[in-house]
Design a protein around this motif. Structure first.
Motif, PDB file in Angstrom:
ATOM      1  N   GLN A   1       0.820  -1.226   0.000  1.00 53.72           N
ATOM      2  CA  GLN A   1       0.000   0.000   0.000  1.00 53.72           C
ATOM      3  C   GLN A   1       0.854   1.277   0.000  1.00 53.72           C
ATOM      4  O   GLN A   1       0.312   2.383  -0.002  1.00 53.72           O
ATOM      5  CB  GLN A   1      -0.927   0.012   1.232  1.00 53.72           C
ATOM      6  CG  GLN A   1      -1.936  -1.114   1.235  1.00 53.72           C
ATOM      7  CD  GLN A   1      -2.804  -1.104   2.469  1.00 53.72           C
ATOM      8  OE1 GLN A   1      -3.847  -0.451   2.488  1.00 53.72           O
ATOM      9  NE2 GLN A   1      -2.364  -1.819   3.498  1.00 53.72           N
TER      10      GLN A   1
ATOM     11  N   GLN B   1      -5.039  -9.966  -1.993  1.00 51.77           N
ATOM     12  CA  GLN B   1      -5.851  -8.964  -2.720  1.00 51.77           C
ATOM     13  C   GLN B   1      -5.025  -7.728  -3.106  1.00 51.77           C
ATOM     14  O   GLN B   1      -5.270  -7.108  -4.135  1.00 51.77           O
ATOM     15  CB  GLN B   1      -7.045  -8.547  -1.848  1.00 51.77           C
ATOM     16  CG  GLN B   1      -8.083  -9.648  -1.643  1.00 51.77           C
ATOM     17  CD  GLN B   1      -9.156  -9.237  -0.659  1.00 51.77           C
ATOM     18  OE1 GLN B   1      -9.101  -8.144  -0.070  1.00 51.77           O
ATOM     19  NE2 GLN B   1     -10.141 -10.123  -0.449  1.00 51.77           N
ATOM     20  N   LEU B   2      -4.069  -7.399  -2.232  1.00 50.48           N
ATOM     21  CA  LEU B   2      -3.265  -6.196  -2.504  1.00 50.48           C
ATOM     22  C   LEU B   2      -2.282  -6.412  -3.655  1.00 50.48           C
ATOM     23  O   LEU B   2      -1.871  -5.449  -4.315  1.00 50.48           O
ATOM     24  CB  LEU B   2      -2.488  -5.771  -1.252  1.00 50.48           C
ATOM     25  CG  LEU B   2      -3.331  -5.175  -0.123  1.00 50.48           C
ATOM     26  CD1 LEU B   2      -2.449  -4.907   1.085  1.00 50.48           C
ATOM     27  CD2 LEU B   2      -4.005  -3.876  -0.579  1.00 50.48           C
TER      28      LEU B   2
ATOM     29  N   ARG C   1      -3.687  -5.310  -6.977  1.00 48.68           N
ATOM     30  CA  ARG C   1      -3.850  -3.838  -6.948  1.00 48.68           C
ATOM     31  C   ARG C   1      -2.501  -3.158  -7.188  1.00 48.68           C
ATOM     32  O   ARG C   1      -2.413  -2.154  -7.894  1.00 48.68           O
ATOM     33  CB  ARG C   1      -4.420  -3.396  -5.601  1.00 48.68           C
ATOM     34  CG  ARG C   1      -5.835  -3.895  -5.327  1.00 48.68           C
ATOM     35  CD  ARG C   1      -6.314  -3.396  -3.975  1.00 48.68           C
ATOM     36  NE  ARG C   1      -7.581  -4.018  -3.600  1.00 48.68           N
ATOM     37  CZ  ARG C   1      -8.171  -3.857  -2.411  1.00 48.68           C
ATOM     38  NH1 ARG C   1      -7.599  -3.063  -1.496  1.00 48.68           N
ATOM     39  NH2 ARG C   1      -9.307  -4.457  -2.145  1.00 48.68           N
ATOM     40  N   ARG C   2      -1.478  -3.720  -6.550  1.00 55.02           N
ATOM     41  CA  ARG C   2      -0.133  -3.162  -6.767  1.00 55.02           C
ATOM     42  C   ARG C   2       0.278  -3.325  -8.227  1.00 55.02           C
ATOM     43  O   ARG C   2       0.886  -2.429  -8.835  1.00 55.02           O
ATOM     44  CB  ARG C   2       0.859  -3.882  -5.847  1.00 55.02           C
ATOM     45  CG  ARG C   2       2.280  -3.327  -5.894  1.00 55.02           C
ATOM     46  CD  ARG C   2       2.370  -1.993  -5.216  1.00 55.02           C
ATOM     47  NE  ARG C   2       3.755  -1.575  -5.018  1.00 55.02           N
ATOM     48  CZ  ARG C   2       4.108  -0.480  -4.357  1.00 55.02           C
ATOM     49  NH1 ARG C   2       3.147   0.296  -3.827  1.00 55.02           N
ATOM     50  NH2 ARG C   2       5.361  -0.140  -4.214  1.00 55.02           N
TER      51      ARG C   2
ATOM     52  N   GLN D   1      -1.699  -3.289 -10.780  1.00 51.30           N
ATOM     53  CA  GLN D   1      -2.421  -2.277 -11.558  1.00 51.30           C
ATOM     54  C   GLN D   1      -1.788  -0.896 -11.385  1.00 51.30           C
ATOM     55  O   GLN D   1      -1.631  -0.150 -12.361  1.00 51.30           O
ATOM     56  CB  GLN D   1      -3.893  -2.256 -11.109  1.00 51.30           C
ATOM     57  CG  GLN D   1      -4.758  -1.259 -11.872  1.00 51.30           C
ATOM     58  CD  GLN D   1      -4.881  -1.599 -13.342  1.00 51.30           C
ATOM     59  OE1 GLN D   1      -4.771  -2.766 -13.722  1.00 51.30           O
ATOM     60  NE2 GLN D   1      -5.072  -0.590 -14.187  1.00 51.30           N
ATOM     61  N   ALA D   2      -1.443  -0.554 -10.140  1.00 59.78           N
ATOM     62  CA  ALA D   2      -0.837   0.765  -9.884  1.00 59.78           C
ATOM     63  C   ALA D   2       0.480   0.917 -10.622  1.00 59.78           C
ATOM     64  O   ALA D   2       0.778   1.971 -11.205  1.00 59.78           O
ATOM     65  CB  ALA D   2      -0.636   0.961  -8.381  1.00 59.78           C
TER      66      ALA D   2
END
Length: 891
Positions: free
Chosen positions: A532, A608-609, A612-613, A615-616
């Protein structure tokens, strides 16, 4: 229609034309007879004779020849004194031959008609004489005789109410035109204010009587005939009016003098207006610079990124909208100053010296201060934005880590201060000791986060974060709490160790679970924190590095999952033992609060993270690719525009020293060149737009070009200024050429000589180069002391500021200075003396009568009183005023 050549065109029969005129209005013959008779007698009386009947008295040709001798001042052939018809015809032919010798082509006028007493032919002949000897030489502003006489009448009567001279017939019927001519030149003879337009007889008789009595102009017209005729005879009116013109011919000198004075005053008024315009423009520009420099020098940082972005946008508006007009104003100011000085030199006026602090050099110095203040402002803004970006990132990271740590420490102090061991059983004491050991392991694992929090706080302080006090307070609270936790932990361990002998058993499996679960939980928390964690990159390479690290992290997940399965296996083993041996553990692990449910939950969160990482990182990679496209796009344009500007600068330099065609051709060429340069402006604007996109994307370097937007801006401003200055130089050369009477061949010779010795193409000559140039043009400058003194005198003229160089304009001014046909103070003084009637002073009334209103008031406001012995009340000194116009005295 009676004559051809200077007096007329001779396109039809004079007898037919004369008949047509008289048939239109029979009263015209009466007017012509009276007017022509009076006109002839006004000249014949100088010879001691008169005529009574115009057609009878000219029949023998004697008085006709005498009339021609009087008005021409020449002697005619000897007349025939006989009474026979042949003698009379001979005399008339001699008169007609004399008229023809003056360039007048007589059409259908024969001596026989004059001898026979043909009244129409006789009147036509007399009109021919009047037209040739009284009217033909009247010319105003290169007009024909008739038009010149009409223009003279219009100018003289222009100031008079109810007078509008448009022709030589009905414009004179009310008599006011005649009265205005007399009053214009002799105001004491007629009280013009008492005349009425509705009383033409009184007006006409007044004018005729005054003209005869005081101006020696005989009555050539009858007032009653003029009033009673629908359209008075044009020839009669012209004849009479021409007598006024000749009577007032002396006043023509005054008009010429007035015209010269008006011309000189107009030059001064124009120059004064140019000086006022320069002063105002200089003041406005200096005031703008004075207001702008403090703004550019203000380096007070803002606390937020938004505020600094607004400052950057304001600076862009300044460079794009506010400064370019001021660059143009500064260039125009220099051009206006050079043009004004050229006009002053050409009109033999002293050079213009601006007010203190407003010289062109003062403007340049102030402008240099502006650019110096501007120089580091944009770089400071971008550095501040970088700093704030870094600060925001660090502050967010600090808050995240601090929140995680504070969440972990919540309740820990209360837990460590519990005294549950005092009433616990032996097995509970042993469990508390093991639990404390696990807590110490967890505490040690959190030491790194506390150090990271302290390090981030320290960096925020070093970067001068605006909210550092609250950061420091929070960090201090965390550190103080951490120290307290350490002290409490040590104290609790000592208490547990004192009772350790009382402890006999401990569930090793719980302890192992706690020991393995704690670091694994800490690893998961660290992984979640890292996944995050916000990031800031500026290049493709940096985002690729982060992506590689992320891929490496994902590669560790299988091993981590094995560890998770092992930890969960320990917990399952504990549950099995408790169920098997019925151990009373109250269903919880006494050594740790980390449950299998929490481990599974955090593990699921980590899983789950990860996408997302992914994608970022992909989005950031796309953004960096876009930034690289912007860099290449800007670099491609800048690498074209930069060399283009340099090429144009070099071409302008070549144009300024080459000679192709006339100065007008060069000027047209330069203006076309300027137009092509101005048309290039959209490319500069497009580059500005790309530059703004780069700044908005926070791109701080560009390896694809060595040109920055600042380089392009400065080069573009220099290009516009250089072409404008070059055009102004050619315009000043044209002014000099036209005012000094220099031919194009001379100008080309001067330019060729100047360019020959201007070997470095700088547009200037050093002293030795200038001397060689003069010698090449035939100027005699010897190497002796006298020659050196003469050259020093010349250098003081062409280089008054002692800069050690001679410009082409100064060179042209010098070469044409001594041959210039310019007005002088003596010429203006002589003109004023004519207006003053040879007096040593002039009056207010004379100035207002002879000059246009604005120039008359200009003189009245500036002329000093005349103090000579012949002075009268209100006398003004035109001599000191004339010298002051040329800087020889003070106004």
């Amino acid at each position: 229609t009676l004559v051809s050549g200077p007096g007329g065109r001779g396109t039809s029969s004079p007898e037919e034309d004369w008949d047509r005129d008289l048939l239109l209005d029979p009263a015209w013959e009466k007017q012509q007879r009276k007017t022509f008779t009076a006109w002839c007698n006004s000249h014949l009386r100088k010879a001691g004779t008169q005529i009574e009947n115009i057609e009878e008295d000219f029949r023998d040709g004697l008085k006709l020849m005498l009339l021609l001798e009087v008005i021409s001042g020449e002697r005619l052939a000897k007349p025939e004194r006989g009474k026979m018809r042949v003698h009379k015809i001979s005399n008339v032919n001699k008169a007609l031959d004399f008229i023809a010798s003056k360039g007048v082509k007589l059409v259908s006028i024969g001596a026989e008609e004059i001898v026979d007493g043909n009244v129409k032919m006789t009147l036509g002949m007399i009109w021919t004489i009047i037209l040739r000897f009284a009217i033909q030489d009247i010319s105003v502003e290169e007009t024909s005789a008739k038009e010149g006489l009409l223009l003279w009448c219009q100018r003289k009567t222009a100031p008079y109410k109810n007078v509008n001279i448009q022709n030589f017939h009905i414009s004179w019927k009310d008599g006011l035109g005649f009265c205005a001519l007399i009053h214009r030149h002799r105001p004491e003879l007629i009280d013009y204010g008492k005349l009425r337009k509705d009383d033409p007889l009184t007006n006409l008789n007044t004018a005729f009587d005054v003209a005869e009595k005081y101006l020696d102009i005989p009555k050539m017209l009858d007032a009653e005939d003029i009033v009673g005729t629908a359209r008075p005879d044009e020839k009669a009116i012209m004849t009479y009016v021409s007598s006024f013109y000749h009577a007032f011919s002396g006043a023509q000198k005054a008009e010429t003098a007035a015209n010269r004075i008006c011309k000189v005053l107009a030059v001064n008024q124009e120059n004064e207006q140019l000086m006022e315009d320069y002063e105002k423009l200089a003041s406005d520009l200096l005031e703008w610079i004075r207001r702008t420099i403090p703004w550019l020098e203000n380096r007070a940082p803002e606390n937020t990124m938004q505020a600094m972005q607004q400052k950057l946008e304001d600076f862009r508006d300044y460079r794009r909208l506010h400064k370019p007009p001021k660059v143009q104003e500064k260039c125009q100011l220099e051009i206006n100053f050079n043009t004004l000085q050229t006009k002053l030199r050409l009109s033999n006026r002293p050079a213009f010296m601006p007010s203190e602090g407003k010289m062109v050099s003062d403007i340049n110095n102030a402008w240099g201060g502006l650019e110096q203040a501007e120089k580091g402002y944009e770089e400071w803004l971008l550095n501040e934005i970088r700093r704030l970006e870094r600060l925001d990132h660090l502050a967010e990271k600090f808050r995240q880590k601090a929140s995680i740590h504070e969440s972990w420490t919540d309740g820990k102090e209360a837990m460590l201060q519990q005294k549950d061991y005092e009433t616990a059983t032996l097995s509970e004491i042993k469990a508390l000791l093991k639990k404390h050991e696990a807590f110490e392991s967890d505490l040690a694992a959190h030491q790194d986060r506390v150090e990271q929090i302290a390090a981030i706080a320290q960096e925020l302080n070093e970067l001068d974060y605006y909210d550092s006090p609250s950061v420091n307070a929070r960090c201090q609270k965390i550190c103080d709490q951490w120290d307290n936790l350490g002290a409490l932990t040590q104290k609790r361990r000592e208490a547990l160790e004192r009772t350790e002998k009382l402890l006999e058993t401990i569930d090793q499996l719980y302890l192992e679970y706690a020991k393995r679960a704690a670091p694994f939980n800490n690893w998961m928390e660290g992984a979640m924190e890292d996944l995050q964690d916000t990031f800031i990159v500026h290049t493709i390479e940096e985002i690729q590095g982060l992506t590689t690290a992320h891929e490496q992290f994902k590669a560790t997940l299988p091993d981590a999952d094995k560890e998770r399965q092992a930890i969960l296996g320990i917990h399952n083993e504990v549950s099995k033992i408790v169920q098997t041996y019925h151990v009373n553990m109250a269903g919880t692990n006494p050594y740790t609060t980390i449950t299998p449910h929490e481990i599974n939950g955090k593990w699921e969160h980590v899983r789950q993270l990860v996408p997302r990482r992914d994608q970022a990182l992909m989005e950031e990679h796309a953004r960096q690719q876009q930034n690289e496209r912007l860099r290449k796009q800007f670099g491609a344009q800048a690498n074209v525009i930069g060399p283009w500007i340099q090429t144009k600068m070099e071409e302008i330099g070549r144009i300024s020293i080459e000679m192709h065609g006339t100065l007008e051709d060069q000027l047209n060429h330069l203006r076309q060149y300027e137009k092509s340069i101005v048309n290039y402006k959209p490319k500069i604007d497009q580059l500005e737009g790309d530059h703004q996109q780069i700044q908005e994307a926070l791109i701080f370097d560009n390896k694809h070009t060595n040109y920055t937007m600042e380089h392009i801006r400065v080069g573009w401003e220099q290009l516009l200024t250089t072409i404008a200055r070059t055009i102004n130089e050619v315009e000043n050369q044209i002014l000099t050429r036209d005012a000094k009477g220099i031919s194009q061949e001379q100008m080309n010779e001067f330019r060729a000589s100047f360019n020959h010795f201007d070997r470095d193409h700088s547009g200037t000559l050093g002293p030795e180069e200038f001397k060689a140039c003069l010698i090449s043009l035939g100027y005699d400058i010897g190497n002796d002391a006298q020659g050196e003194a003469e050259f020093a005198r010349i250098m003081s003229i062409v280089d008054p500021n002692r800069l050690g160089v001679v410009t082409f304009q100064a060179f042209i001014d010098f070469m044409s200075r001594e041959t210039a046909d310019t007005d002088t103070a003596d010429q203006v003084m002589a003109s004023f003396k004519i207006l003053a009637g040879d007096k040593n002073y002039i009056t207010v009334d004379e100035l207002r009568r002879e000059l246009p209103p604005d120039q008359a008031e200009y003189c009245i406001a500036r002329m000093a009183p005349y103090n000579g012995r012949d002075a009268v009340p209100g006398a003004l000194d035109y001599m000191s005023f004339s010298t002051a116009l040329y800087g020889e005295s003070d106004l």
